[in-house]
Design a protein around this motif. Structure first.
Motif, short mmCIF file in Angstrom:
data_model
loop_
_atom_site.label_atom_id
_atom_site.label_comp_id
_atom_site.label_asym_id
_atom_site.label_seq_id
_atom_site.Cartn_x
_atom_site.Cartn_y
_atom_site.Cartn_z
N LEU A 1 0.83 -1.20 0.00
CA LEU A 1 0.00 0.00 0.00
C LEU A 1 0.86 1.26 0.00
N SER A 2 1.95 1.21 0.74
CA SER A 2 2.86 2.36 0.78
C SER A 2 3.48 2.60 -0.59
N GLU A 3 3.91 1.53 -1.25
CA GLU A 3 4.48 1.67 -2.60
C GLU A 3 3.44 2.20 -3.57
N ALA A 4 2.21 1.70 -3.48
CA ALA A 4 1.14 2.17 -4.37
C ALA A 4 0.86 3.65 -4.12
N HIS A 5 0.86 4.05 -2.87
CA HIS A 5 0.64 5.45 -2.51
C HIS A 5 1.72 6.34 -3.13
N GLU A 6 2.97 5.93 -2.97
CA GLU A 6 4.08 6.70 -3.53
C GLU A 6 3.99 6.78 -5.05
N THR A 7 3.61 5.67 -5.68
CA THR A 7 3.48 5.65 -7.14
C THR A 7 2.38 6.58 -7.60
N LEU A 8 1.24 6.53 -6.92
CA LEU A 8 0.12 7.42 -7.29
C LEU A 8 0.52 8.88 -7.15
N ILE A 9 1.19 9.20 -6.07
CA ILE A 9 1.62 10.59 -5.88
C ILE A 9 2.60 10.99 -6.97
N ALA A 10 3.56 10.14 -7.26
CA ALA A 10 4.57 10.46 -8.27
C ALA A 10 3.94 10.60 -9.66
N GLU A 11 2.94 9.77 -9.95
CA GLU A 11 2.34 9.76 -11.29
C GLU A 11 1.33 10.89 -11.52
N PHE A 12 0.56 11.23 -10.50
CA PHE A 12 -0.58 12.10 -10.73
C PHE A 12 -0.47 13.50 -10.15
N ILE A 13 0.48 13.74 -9.28
CA ILE A 13 0.61 15.07 -8.70
C ILE A 13 1.89 15.70 -9.23
N PRO A 14 1.76 16.86 -9.88
CA PRO A 14 2.94 17.52 -10.42
C PRO A 14 3.96 17.83 -9.33
N ALA A 15 5.23 17.86 -9.71
CA ALA A 15 6.32 18.06 -8.76
C ALA A 15 6.17 19.35 -7.96
N GLY A 16 5.76 20.42 -8.62
CA GLY A 16 5.58 21.70 -7.92
C GLY A 16 4.53 21.61 -6.83
N ALA A 17 3.42 20.99 -7.17
CA ALA A 17 2.35 20.83 -6.18
C ALA A 17 2.79 19.90 -5.06
N ARG A 18 3.51 18.87 -5.42
CA ARG A 18 4.00 17.91 -4.43
C ARG A 18 4.87 18.59 -3.38
N SER A 19 5.76 19.48 -3.84
CA SER A 19 6.64 20.16 -2.88
C SER A 19 5.84 21.07 -1.95
N HIS A 20 4.79 21.71 -2.46
CA HIS A 20 3.94 22.55 -1.61
C HIS A 20 3.19 21.70 -0.59
N PHE A 21 2.66 20.56 -1.03
CA PHE A 21 1.93 19.69 -0.11
C PHE A 21 2.84 19.14 0.97
N LEU A 22 4.06 18.78 0.59
CA LEU A 22 5.01 18.28 1.58
C LEU A 22 5.37 19.37 2.58
N ALA A 23 5.54 20.60 2.09
CA ALA A 23 5.87 21.71 2.98
C ALA A 23 4.72 22.00 3.94
N SER A 24 3.49 21.95 3.43
CA SER A 24 2.35 22.22 4.31
C SER A 24 2.18 21.10 5.33
N HIS A 25 2.45 19.88 4.93
CA HIS A 25 2.38 18.74 5.85
C HIS A 25 3.41 18.92 6.96
N ARG A 26 4.61 19.33 6.59
CA ARG A 26 5.67 19.56 7.58
C ARG A 26 5.26 20.66 8.54
N GLU A 27 4.69 21.75 8.03
CA GLU A 27 4.26 22.86 8.88
C GLU A 27 3.16 22.42 9.84
N ALA A 28 2.24 21.58 9.36
CA ALA A 28 1.19 21.07 10.24
C ALA A 28 1.79 20.23 11.36
N LEU A 29 2.77 19.41 11.04
CA LEU A 29 3.42 18.59 12.06
C LEU A 29 4.18 19.46 13.06
#
Length: 79
Positions: free
Chosen positions: A13-41
């Motif tokens: 499931l973890s591998e599938a999750h990573e694949t879906l994120i890599a395939e369907f979310i553009p890199a720019g958006a991915r970096s923003h989502f990761l940054a917002s996740h980090r800020e929430a934490l």
């Protein structure tokens, strides 16, 4: 035996999750989502740190009075 199956399922499931994120979310958006996740934490960490600090203080040191204890009075029921 079941633990091994559960572990493999979670890894899949973890591998599938990573694949879906890599395939369907553009890199720019991915970096923003990761940054917002980090800020929430980090925000959660701040809340936890404050709660831990309050738990270390004695109740009278926090400036708040402890709630009054409720004591039951005696009620006379005789005639």
């Amino acid at each position: 035996m079941r633990a091994g199956k559960v572990t493999r399922l979670l890894e899949s499931l973890s591998e599938a999750h990573e694949t879906l994120i890599a395939e369907f979310i553009p890199a720019g958006a991915r970096s923003h989502f990761l940054a917002s996740h980090r800020e929430a934490l980090l925000g959660l960490r701040s809340l936890l740190d404050a709660a831990i600090d309050r738990a270390k203080e004695p109740p009278e040191a926090s400036g708040k009075k402890s709630p009054p204890s409720r004591s039951r009075g005696v009620i006379d029921i005789s005639d």
